[in-house]
Design an enzyme around this catalytic site. Structure first.
Site, PDB file in Angstrom:
ATOM      1  N   GLU A 131       0.931  -1.198   0.042  1.00  0.00           N
ATOM      2  CA  GLU A 131      -0.084  -0.134  -0.019  1.00  0.00           C
ATOM      3  C   GLU A 131       0.858   1.215   0.020  1.00  0.00           C
ATOM      4  O   GLU A 131       0.565   2.224  -0.822  1.00  0.00           O
ATOM      5  CB  GLU A 131      -1.180  -0.084   1.191  1.00  0.00           C
ATOM      6  CG  GLU A 131      -1.823   1.133   0.932  1.00  0.00           C
ATOM      7  CD  GLU A 131      -2.862   1.456   2.495  1.00  0.00           C
ATOM      8  OE1 GLU A 131      -3.086   2.506   2.752  1.00  0.00           O
ATOM      9  OE2 GLU A 131      -3.286   0.469   3.041  1.00  0.00           O
ATOM     10  N   CYS A 200      -8.689   3.648   7.773  1.00  0.00           N
ATOM     11  CA  CYS A 200     -10.082   3.217   7.301  1.00  0.00           C
ATOM     12  C   CYS A 200     -10.569   3.074   8.316  1.00  0.00           C
ATOM     13  O   CYS A 200     -10.378   2.443   9.454  1.00  0.00           O
ATOM     14  CB  CYS A 200      -9.811   2.216   6.174  1.00  0.00           C
ATOM     15  SG  CYS A 200      -9.886   0.641   6.885  1.00  0.00           S
ATOM     16  N   SER A 273      -8.608  -8.944   6.258  1.00  0.00           N
ATOM     17  CA  SER A 273      -8.705 -10.016   5.120  1.00  0.00           C
ATOM     18  C   SER A 273      -8.587 -11.372   5.846  1.00  0.00           C
ATOM     19  O   SER A 273      -8.674 -12.436   4.752  1.00  0.00           O
ATOM     20  CB  SER A 273      -7.084  -9.758   4.391  1.00  0.00           C
ATOM     21  OG  SER A 273      -6.215  -9.748   5.314  1.00  0.00           O
TER      22      SER A 273
END
Length: 316
Positions: A131, A200, A273
């Site tokens: 990222e 996030c 995830s």
């Protein structure tokens, strides 16, 4: 022989976030639309179980675009890619689908907007994480400077301290990032931050649930992959929040049962995830050994959903 009693605290929210859900769906829909093989640049999300499952369906995982043939579709992972990657795919007339999480794309847009306004960027993130590589690769070399710690902030060399902005990786520890932001603002009072923080919602929510759960637990297990940044942050957050034994496990088979001898309570959570099937596998492993009582520790409810790209919603 009677099983010893054990309270399992289950964090909520835990596991899959909307960005991960969307990325996996993109690979599955691409396989349905174009058939196998479909190439994926980097692990679509950081979870071996998920990646192996998609590989079984016909996805081929590679690290670089150069490993993909021109005539098969390629998907970019949820972590985002440098601008050079889609540019190279276009130059080769490849069909590509970008599975970058929309919240990571938001950071990319932010970085570009600040650069267009003539500001140099500082990124708070982990060196080498896909990222971070993807976000820094949105702008020319030298336009984004990386800091990982408050110490890095003290040493970073900028072009003009009056013309700076910062962005962050979306999966960091909220508390660690706050320390680094404070250091940036202290050294560069004119620095501009995001309108809304870059970490996030899913990362924040999972960390808040762990903070609420940790003081109740003798031990805490985070289901997730060793290369998953948000999963590793959950372990750190659990330790800091008062749980003396916090460990990352990929599967139930990785649980160190000897380390858990004599305990009365365990907290369970999962990185963004990690699929629910792996969490259930861990819970079942405890049920096999203990008389389990479960308690939910819920700090937020999530109902976010991201649409898949239009190219996959149209028939082949």
């Amino acid at each position: 022989m009677t099983k010893p009693p054990l309270t399992l605290y289950l964090a909520a929210p835990r596991g899959f976030c909307a960005g991960v859900d969307r990325a996996i769906k993109i690979v599955e829909m691409a396989l349905q639309k174009w058939g196998a093989p479909v190439y994926v640049r980097h692990e679509i999300v950081h979870n071996k179980f998920v990646v192996d499952g998609l590989r079984d369906q016909g996805a081929v995982f590679v690290e670089e675009l150069s490993e993909c043939p021109d005539d098969r579709p390629v998907i970019f992972s949820a972590h985002g890619v440098p601008k050079s990657v889609p540019n190279a795919a276009q130059a080769r007339n490849m069909v590509y689908v970008d599975a970058t999480c929309p919240l990571v794309s938001k950071v990319h847009i932010e970085a570009q907007r600040h650069a267009d306004a003539g500001l140099q960027m500082i990124m708070i993130g982990h060196a080498g994480h896909p990222e971070t590589v993807g976000t820094m690769g949105q702008l020319p070399e030298g336009e984004v400077l990386l800091v990982e710690t408050p110490q890095d902030v003290a040493e970073v060399s900028v072009r003009d301290p009056e013309r700076l902005a910062y962005v962050t990786q979306t999966t960091l520890s909220v508390d660690d990032t706050a320390e680094i932001v404070a250091a940036l603002k202290s050294r560069f009072p004119a620095i501009i931050g995001p309108h809304k923080e870059d970490i996030c919602y899913a990362t924040t929510n999972r960390q808040e649930a762990v903070k609420a759960m940790a003081p109740k637990c003798d031990a805490m297990l985070v289901v997730g992959a060793p290369n998953s940044s948000n999963s590793r942050r959950l372990v750190e957050v659990g330790s800091r929040a008062g749980c003396s034994y916090a460990q990352l496990v990929q599967r139930a088979e990785n649980i160190d049962w000897r380390a858990l001898e004599g305990i009365a309570s365990v907290g369970i959570t999962a990185g963004a995830s990690a699929p629910e099937v792996l969490i259930n596998e861990v819970i079942d492993a405890f049920r096999a050994r203990y008389e389990v009582t479960t308690e939910l520790v819920e700090t937020a409810q999530e109902n976010v959903e991201f649409k898949v790209p239009r190219v996959l919603r149209k028939p082949a």
